[in-house]
Design a protein around this motif. Structure first.
Motif, PDB file in Angstrom:
ATOM      1  N   GLU A  46       0.827  -1.189   0.000  1.00 28.77           N
ATOM      2  CA  GLU A  46       0.000   0.000   0.000  1.00 28.77           C
ATOM      3  C   GLU A  46       0.866   1.245   0.000  1.00 28.77           C
ATOM      4  O   GLU A  46       1.867   1.332   0.695  1.00 28.77           O
ATOM      5  N   ARG A  47       0.445   2.227  -0.769  1.00 26.84           N
ATOM      6  CA  ARG A  47       1.164   3.486  -0.830  1.00 26.84           C
ATOM      7  C   ARG A  47       0.764   4.311   0.387  1.00 26.84           C
ATOM      8  O   ARG A  47      -0.412   4.476   0.670  1.00 26.84           O
ATOM      9  N   VAL A  48       1.740   4.838   1.107  1.00 25.16           N
ATOM     10  CA  VAL A  48       1.466   5.637   2.291  1.00 25.16           C
ATOM     11  C   VAL A  48       1.546   7.107   1.907  1.00 25.16           C
ATOM     12  O   VAL A  48       2.544   7.566   1.374  1.00 25.16           O
ATOM     13  N   ILE A  49       0.470   7.835   2.181  1.00 27.50           N
ATOM     14  CA  ILE A  49       0.423   9.264   1.891  1.00 27.50           C
ATOM     15  C   ILE A  49       0.625   9.998   3.200  1.00 27.50           C
ATOM     16  O   ILE A  49      -0.057   9.725   4.187  1.00 27.50           O
ATOM     17  N   LYS A  50       1.589  10.924   3.203  1.00 24.84           N
ATOM     18  CA  LYS A  50       1.917  11.659   4.425  1.00 24.84           C
ATOM     19  C   LYS A  50       1.599  13.129   4.260  1.00 24.84           C
ATOM     20  O   LYS A  50       1.662  13.672   3.161  1.00 24.84           O
ATOM     21  N   ASP A  51       1.282  13.780   5.392  1.00 25.70           N
ATOM     22  CA  ASP A  51       0.986  15.210   5.361  1.00 25.70           C
ATOM     23  C   ASP A  51       2.273  16.024   5.362  1.00 25.70           C
ATOM     24  O   ASP A  51       3.370  15.475   5.227  1.00 25.70           O
ATOM     25  N   SER A  52       2.167  17.333   5.533  1.00 25.94           N
ATOM     26  CA  SER A  52       3.322  18.222   5.429  1.00 25.94           C
ATOM     27  C   SER A  52       4.361  18.001   6.519  1.00 25.94           C
ATOM     28  O   SER A  52       5.515  18.376   6.353  1.00 25.94           O
ATOM     29  N   VAL A  53       3.979  17.396   7.644  1.00 27.94           N
ATOM     30  CA  VAL A  53       4.934  17.164   8.723  1.00 27.94           C
ATOM     31  C   VAL A  53       5.302  15.689   8.885  1.00 27.94           C
ATOM     32  O   VAL A  53       6.004  15.325   9.814  1.00 27.94           O
ATOM     33  N   GLY A  54       4.798  14.829   7.984  1.00 27.71           N
ATOM     34  CA  GLY A  54       5.206  13.433   7.992  1.00 27.71           C
ATOM     35  C   GLY A  54       4.246  12.468   8.648  1.00 27.71           C
ATOM     36  O   GLY A  54       4.556  11.286   8.774  1.00 27.71           O
ATOM     37  N   ASN A  55       3.071  12.903   9.079  1.00 30.14           N
ATOM     38  CA  ASN A  55       2.081  11.996   9.653  1.00 30.14           C
ATOM     39  C   ASN A  55       1.371  11.249   8.531  1.00 30.14           C
ATOM     40  O   ASN A  55       1.008  11.841   7.519  1.00 30.14           O
ATOM     41  N   ALA A  56       1.149   9.951   8.724  1.00 27.28           N
ATOM     42  CA  ALA A  56       0.444   9.158   7.720  1.00 27.28           C
ATOM     43  C   ALA A  56      -1.038   9.520   7.730  1.00 27.28           C
ATOM     44  O   ALA A  56      -1.646   9.667   8.785  1.00 27.28           O
ATOM     45  N   LEU A  57      -1.602   9.684   6.540  1.00 22.05           N
ATOM     46  CA  LEU A  57      -3.016  10.029   6.412  1.00 22.05           C
ATOM     47  C   LEU A  57      -3.819   8.791   6.043  1.00 22.05           C
ATOM     48  O   LEU A  57      -3.289   7.868   5.418  1.00 22.05           O
ATOM     49  N   ALA A  58      -5.102   8.788   6.427  1.00 17.60           N
ATOM     50  CA  ALA A  58      -6.010   7.687   6.101  1.00 17.60           C
ATOM     51  C   ALA A  58      -7.356   8.262   5.692  1.00 17.60           C
ATOM     52  O   ALA A  58      -7.668   9.421   5.999  1.00 17.60           O
ATOM     53  N   ASP A  59      -8.155   7.455   5.021  1.00 20.10           N
ATOM     54  CA  ASP A  59      -9.499   7.891   4.648  1.00 20.10           C
ATOM     55  C   ASP A  59     -10.295   8.244   5.900  1.00 20.10           C
ATOM     56  O   ASP A  59     -10.234   7.543   6.908  1.00 20.10           O
ATOM     57  N   GLY A  60     -11.033   9.351   5.832  1.00 21.74           N
ATOM     58  CA  GLY A  60     -11.871   9.766   6.942  1.00 21.74           C
ATOM     59  C   GLY A  60     -11.194  10.700   7.927  1.00 21.74           C
ATOM     60  O   GLY A  60     -11.834  11.183   8.865  1.00 21.74           O
ATOM     61  N   ASP A  61      -9.913  10.966   7.768  1.00 22.40           N
ATOM     62  CA  ASP A  61      -9.187  11.868   8.677  1.00 22.40           C
ATOM     63  C   ASP A  61      -9.676  13.306   8.518  1.00 22.40           C
ATOM     64  O   ASP A  61     -10.254  13.670   7.499  1.00 22.40           O
ATOM     65  N   THR A  62      -9.394  14.106   9.538  1.00 24.70           N
ATOM     66  CA  THR A  62      -9.621  15.544   9.483  1.00 24.70           C
ATOM     67  C   THR A  62      -8.262  16.207   9.381  1.00 24.70           C
ATOM     68  O   THR A  62      -7.341  15.874  10.130  1.00 24.70           O
ATOM     69  N   VAL A  63      -8.130  17.145   8.440  1.00 23.99           N
ATOM     70  CA  VAL A  63      -6.857  17.831   8.229  1.00 23.99           C
ATOM     71  C   VAL A  63      -7.072  19.336   8.269  1.00 23.99           C
ATOM     72  O   VAL A  63      -8.196  19.821   8.129  1.00 23.99           O
ATOM     73  N   THR A  64      -5.974  20.064   8.463  1.00 23.94           N
ATOM     74  CA  THR A  64      -5.994  21.518   8.455  1.00 23.94           C
ATOM     75  C   THR A  64      -5.070  22.011   7.357  1.00 23.94           C
ATOM     76  O   THR A  64      -3.942  21.520   7.215  1.00 23.94           O
ATOM     77  N   VAL A  65      -5.538  22.974   6.572  1.00 29.36           N
ATOM     78  CA  VAL A  65      -4.717  23.564   5.515  1.00 29.36           C
ATOM     79  C   VAL A  65      -3.644  24.425   6.171  1.00 29.36           C
ATOM     80  O   VAL A  65      -3.943  25.250   7.033  1.00 29.36           O
ATOM     81  N   VAL A  66      -2.370  24.244   5.809  1.00 29.47           N
ATOM     82  CA  VAL A  66      -1.272  24.945   6.481  1.00 29.47           C
ATOM     83  C   VAL A  66      -0.838  26.232   5.794  1.00 29.47           C
ATOM     84  O   VAL A  66      -0.108  27.016   6.385  1.00 29.47           O
ATOM     85  N   LYS A  67      -1.261  26.457   4.557  1.00 29.97           N
ATOM     86  CA  LYS A  67      -0.926  27.715   3.892  1.00 29.97           C
ATOM     87  C   LYS A  67      -2.075  28.130   2.987  1.00 29.97           C
ATOM     88  O   LYS A  67      -2.870  27.298   2.545  1.00 29.97           O
ATOM     89  N   GLY A  68      -2.189  29.411   2.738  1.00 30.71           N
ATOM     90  CA  GLY A  68      -3.257  29.927   1.892  1.00 30.71           C
ATOM     91  C   GLY A  68      -3.152  29.410   0.474  1.00 30.71           C
ATOM     92  O   GLY A  68      -2.069  29.338  -0.089  1.00 30.71           O
ATOM     93  N   LEU A  69      -4.289  29.034  -0.100  1.00 30.68           N
ATOM     94  CA  LEU A  69      -4.315  28.478  -1.446  1.00 30.68           C
ATOM     95  C   LEU A  69      -5.218  29.311  -2.342  1.00 30.68           C
ATOM     96  O   LEU A  69      -6.315  29.680  -1.945  1.00 30.68           O
ATOM     97  N   LYS A  70      -4.748  29.608  -3.536  1.00 31.11           N
ATOM     98  CA  LYS A  70      -5.569  30.316  -4.512  1.00 31.11           C
ATOM     99  C   LYS A  70      -6.454  29.300  -5.215  1.00 31.11           C
ATOM    100  O   LYS A  70      -6.017  28.204  -5.531  1.00 31.11           O
ATOM    101  N   VAL A  71      -7.703  29.700  -5.473  1.00 30.50           N
ATOM    102  CA  VAL A  71      -8.655  28.829  -6.157  1.00 30.50           C
ATOM    103  C   VAL A  71      -9.178  29.575  -7.376  1.00 30.50           C
ATOM    104  O   VAL A  71      -9.661  30.701  -7.251  1.00 30.50           O
ATOM    105  N   LYS A  72      -9.063  28.960  -8.541  1.00 32.76           N
ATOM    106  CA  LYS A  72      -9.551  29.597  -9.770  1.00 32.76           C
ATOM    107  C   LYS A  72     -11.043  29.859  -9.651  1.00 32.76           C
ATOM    108  O   LYS A  72     -11.812  29.000  -9.227  1.00 32.76           O
ATOM    109  N   GLY A  73     -11.464  31.058 -10.021  1.00 33.37           N
ATOM    110  CA  GLY A  73     -12.871  31.391 -10.019  1.00 33.37           C
ATOM    111  C   GLY A  73     -13.423  31.810  -8.677  1.00 33.37           C
ATOM    112  O   GLY A  73     -14.609  32.052  -8.539  1.00 33.37           O
TER     113      GLY A  73
END
Length: 118
Positions: A46-73
């Motif tokens: 299984e491929r392990v997906i990690k967040d910006s600080v190295g914690n492994a993520l799983a389906d159903g987790d709650t995450v916080t956006v760490v930097k402002g993101l531009k969204v088209k439109g």
């Protein structure tokens, strides 16, 4: 002539494997296996997906956006500190490996490098 190299032995990791009929054989430990079973073992990892600080993520987790993101439109974009609940991990396009729904924006895909597990 370009032959694909034979895989290492799954038992002892020996590099001197050879083909004997439909089987692959390791002369170092005597282990025999089929090429199809070796491919199934490597694809089942299984491929392990990690967040910006190295914690492994799983389906159903709650995450916080760490930097402002531009969204088209959208004039304001997504602000740092925005909580995203119930994420789903996907094989997205261009590194976008989180599928989610953000309040006020709707359905989107995010990169795991811009979120932190809450």
């Amino acid at each position: 002539m370009s032959e694909t190299p034979l895989p290492s032995c799954p038992e002892c990791a020996g590099a001197y494997t050879y083909e004997m009929g439909a089987l692959l054989v390791c002369p170092e430990c005597g282990h025999e296996w089929t090429p199809a079973s070796a491919e199934a073992e490597t694809s089942s990892e299984e491929r392990v997906i990690k967040d910006s600080v190295g914690n492994a993520l799983a389906d159903g987790d709650t995450v916080t956006v760490v930097k402002g993101l531009k969204v088209k439109g959208h004039p304001t974009g997504i602000k740092a500190g925005t909580k995203v609940r119930n994420i789903r991990l996907v094989d997205g396009v261009d590194g976008h490996d989180i599928d989610c729904k953000i309040e006020g924006f709707g359905h989107m895909q995010l990169k795991s490098s811009v979120v932190r597990k809450s």
